[in-house]
Design a protein around this motif. Sequence first.
Motif, PDB file in Angstrom:
ATOM      1  N   ARG A  90       0.842  -1.194   0.000  1.00 26.76           N
ATOM      2  CA  ARG A  90       0.000   0.000   0.000  1.00 26.76           C
ATOM      3  C   ARG A  90       0.873   1.238   0.000  1.00 26.76           C
ATOM      4  N   GLU A 108     -12.641   9.002   0.109  1.00 25.04           N
ATOM      5  CA  GLU A 108     -11.519   8.105  -0.134  1.00 25.04           C
ATOM      6  C   GLU A 108     -11.651   7.426  -1.489  1.00 25.04           C
ATOM      7  N   GLY A 159      -9.025   5.163  -4.609  1.00 24.17           N
ATOM      8  CA  GLY A 159      -7.726   4.570  -4.873  1.00 24.17           C
ATOM      9  C   GLY A 159      -7.794   3.577  -6.009  1.00 24.17           C
ATOM     10  N   ARG A 189      -6.730  -0.371  -7.061  1.00 21.20           N
ATOM     11  CA  ARG A 189      -6.474  -1.648  -6.404  1.00 21.20           C
ATOM     12  C   ARG A 189      -6.114  -2.718  -7.425  1.00 21.20           C
ATOM     13  N   ASP A 199      -3.316   4.750  -2.923  1.00 19.65           N
ATOM     14  CA  ASP A 199      -4.301   5.650  -2.335  1.00 19.65           C
ATOM     15  C   ASP A 199      -4.207   7.036  -2.961  1.00 19.65           C
TER      16      ASP A 199
END
Length: 209
Positions: free
Chosen positions: A3, A157, A159, A161, A175
Amino acid sequence: MKRKAAEIIREYGPFPGVEAIHGLTFDGRHVWFASGDRLNRLDPDDGTIALSIEVPAHAGTAFDGRHLYQIAEDRIQKVDPATKTVLATIPAPGVGGDSGLAWAEGSLWVAQYREGKIRQVDPETGKVLRTIESTRFVTGVTWIDGELWHATWEGDESGLRHIDPDTGKVLEVLDMPAGTGISGMEAGGDRFFCGGGRSGKIRAVRRPH
């Protein structure tokens, strides 16, 4: 799971007359993005829009090497960019709940936002061939070098993935800065192009290697 913070290397827009970015794709040279009532072709080198196609464009966009595919409410349109015409339509699996769209391995891959699913779809018939589950809302999807990535956006939020297509396990997360949403994504070389929803912006994020 790895991450880290996404590295935004360039921003485009907002663009005149574009209220929101609903989906996008990359044809090897240009970024095509959906803005509600049209598809727009962006040159990622100089940031200009040289061409627009008037076609309903409400969510994800994809490119198969020749044709564009564009979600419009409960259907997916096959668009010829040379003639600016819709050649065919198939039903979208989410019946209006679809978000991202990608082309890979001869299939369309359709993201369903609130259901947290990615569906492999026959581009001729719309038949669902396979379903991949995610633990988050899915707002975009792309395949690159055999890797499956999807965008997520919940509240402030968002991001990118990288997930295992067989198990749905999350392998890597990038992120985005707080308050930066993602509405559609597509890989292009060493970058991910990410739509920015109602910000009207497109952001290029460095793709990890």
